[in-house]
Structure formats: structure tokens, C-alpha cells
Design an enzyme around this catalytic site. Structure first.
Site, PDB file in Angstrom:
ATOM      1  N   HIS A   1      -8.585   0.592  -6.165  1.00 38.59           N
ATOM      2  CA  HIS A   1      -7.764   1.052  -5.049  1.00 38.59           C
ATOM      3  C   HIS A   1      -6.964   2.282  -5.483  1.00 38.59           C
ATOM      4  CE1 HIS A   1      -7.786  -2.676  -2.326  1.00 38.59           C
ATOM      5  NE2 HIS A   1      -7.914  -1.647  -1.500  1.00 38.59           N
TER       6      HIS A   1
ATOM      7  N   ARG B   1      -5.014  -8.285   8.729  1.00 37.21           N
ATOM      8  CA  ARG B   1      -3.684  -8.114   9.336  1.00 37.21           C
ATOM      9  C   ARG B   1      -3.748  -7.080  10.464  1.00 37.21           C
ATOM     10  NH1 ARG B   1      -0.177  -4.524   7.926  1.00 37.21           N
ATOM     11  NH2 ARG B   1      -1.472  -3.918   6.162  1.00 37.21           N
TER      12      ARG B   1
ATOM     13  N   CYS C   1     -11.680  -3.874   2.106  1.00 37.98           N
ATOM     14  CA  CYS C   1     -11.912  -3.547   0.691  1.00 37.98           C
ATOM     15  C   CYS C   1     -12.290  -4.789  -0.105  1.00 37.98           C
ATOM     16  CB  CYS C   1     -10.692  -2.870   0.074  1.00 37.98           C
ATOM     17  SG  CYS C   1     -10.505  -1.178   0.660  1.00 37.98           S
TER      18      CYS C   1
END
Ligand code: PCA
Length: 221
Positions: free
Chosen positions: A178, A99, A152
Site C-alpha cells: 500500500h 465501508r 485491495c
């Protein structure tokens, strides 16, 4: 007379964090993992290393670290701004769909992490046991069903693929966690010392649990 034998080196836990990305000046994953560098946890030595937030070279760097340290356990850690809890990731998917640009302005859309690889891999970590251990310590924790589709997830998928396919790593367990923002980065946030405590608890639980309470395993095709 018995000859003295050299002390056996401790097995290693490899912990990775990322450098800052998206215009931020720090990354909580690196702030937390670096505090555990060379610490001992349950008879293991922790090695902390930084991965670049780059689609291009993060996995090569991770593969190099795996070859160098031959860890028993690998946990890659990354920032997930907007999440309120330490997130134990369940599944890595074979998709890059950025994104925002990475730190070299790469922004792949709908490409594979590994061309021809399985659709997904489940974590190799006992995430339910880790969750219980974190919650018992009063730390905000959750199981997450997606690590996203940015660097990630790319590293998580690449890690699981390396462990599944490279010779010599069949007994190495690995997965991804995370962590929320730090105070000052945004809301919600957790303090660095809570993240460090959480990682310590999570590692201890992972080392103490060989089979999870409820766990899928391996590749998803
Ligand atoms: N978080 C990003 C990449 C690096 C990091 O710390 C992610 O969630 O993909």
C-alpha cells in the site's frame, strides 16, 4: 557451425496499480507503477498493468495477466489514504467488508473472497528484507498487519490463492504494497518519484532475497 540461438526473454515482474476510486481523480498506485512499465530491474523486465477497483472483475483481470505474463514476481500496489509510509502488507484475509462502494457501487459486507478458502494467506514477499532496503534508502516504510477489507485485500487474498492453487505458479512469488496519498490528495503524503524509487528498491530487495529474515509462509487455517 553453431546456429545462433534466440536470446532468452528476461523473466518478468508484474506490477499492478488501481484506477481512482471513492470520488478521487487519481490513484498514486497507478501513477507509481506505470512509471516502471518496461523498465529493467536486476535482470527482470517490469510489466505494469491497471486493475479496476471492482470486487467483481479485479481478480479475473489479475488471473488473465498472470496467464499472459507468467511472472517470476508479482506485486500488487494500492492506495491507502491516511498512511504515512510505504506499507509492506504481511497478511491477506478471506473477507470482503466494504465501508464504501467500489467503482460499480458494489459494497459487500462480510462475504468471503474465496468461499471455502483458508482464513488468510501470508505474503510471499520477503517483507523484512524489503523494509530494511527501503529504510536504508531513507524512505518511509513499514510492515503493515492488515490490508483492510476493501478491494485491495480482495486482490491480495485472490493473488495468494491463485498462486497457491493454480497449476504452474508454484514458483511465482507475490504480495501487496500500500502507498500513501500523493501531494494534493491529503495528509500525509509522499511524492510520486519517492514512490517510484521505493518500488524499485522493494523489487530489487525481493529479487535478491529468497528466504526472508523472519517470515511466515502459506495459508493460515
Ligand atoms: N485502494 C483500495 C482499493 C483500490 C486502492 O487503490 C484499498 O485499499 O482497498
Amino acid at each position: 557451425m553453431r546456429t545462433p540461438t534466440a536470446a532468452k526473454p528476461l523473466p518478468t515482474v508484474l506490477l499492478t496499480g488501481f484506477d481512482p476510486f471513492g470520488g478521487e481523480s487519481l490513484n498514486p498506485s497507478w501513477q507509481a507503477v506505470r512509471a516502471l512499465h518496461h523498465k529493467r530491474i536486476a535482470g527482470h523486465k517490469v510489466v505494469a498493468a491497471q486493475l479496476p477497483t471492482l470486487f467483481d472483475t479485479s481478480l479475473a483481470e489479475l488471473a488473465r495477466l498472470l496467464r499472459e505474463h507468467r511472472p517470476a514476481l508479482v506485486i500488487c500496489v494500492g492506495q491507502a489514504g491516511g498512511r504515512a509510509a510505504i506499507s509492506l502488507e504481511r497478511i491477506a484475509i478471506n473477507v470482503n467488508d466494504a465501508r464504501i462502494p467500489d467503482n460499480a457501487a458494489a459494497q459487500p459486507v462480510d462475504t468471503a473472497v474465496v468461499a471455502g478458502g483458508p482464513a488468510a494467506y501470508f505474503t510471499g514477499l520477503p517483507i523484512k528484507a524489503m523494509l530494511q532496503a527501503l529504510q536504508r534508502e531513507g524512505l518511509a516504510a513499514e510492515v503493515s498487519q492488515t490490508a483492510g477489507t476493501f478491494v485491495c485485500n480482495h486482490v491480495f487474498y485472490g493473488l495468494m490463492h491463485l498462486l497457491a492453487t493454480r497449476r504452474g505458479f508454484s514458483r511465482t512469488r507475490g504480495g501487496f504494497i500500500h502507498v500513501p496519498w500523493l501531494p494534493g490528495q491529503g495528509q500525509p503524503h509522499m511524492a510520486t518519484d519517492e514512490l517510484v524509487r521505493g518500488l524499485r528498491v522493494a523489487i530489487k530487495a525481493a529479487l535478491a532475497t529468497s528466504t526472508d529474515i523472519a517470515q511466515g509462509a502459506g495459508a493460515v487455517s
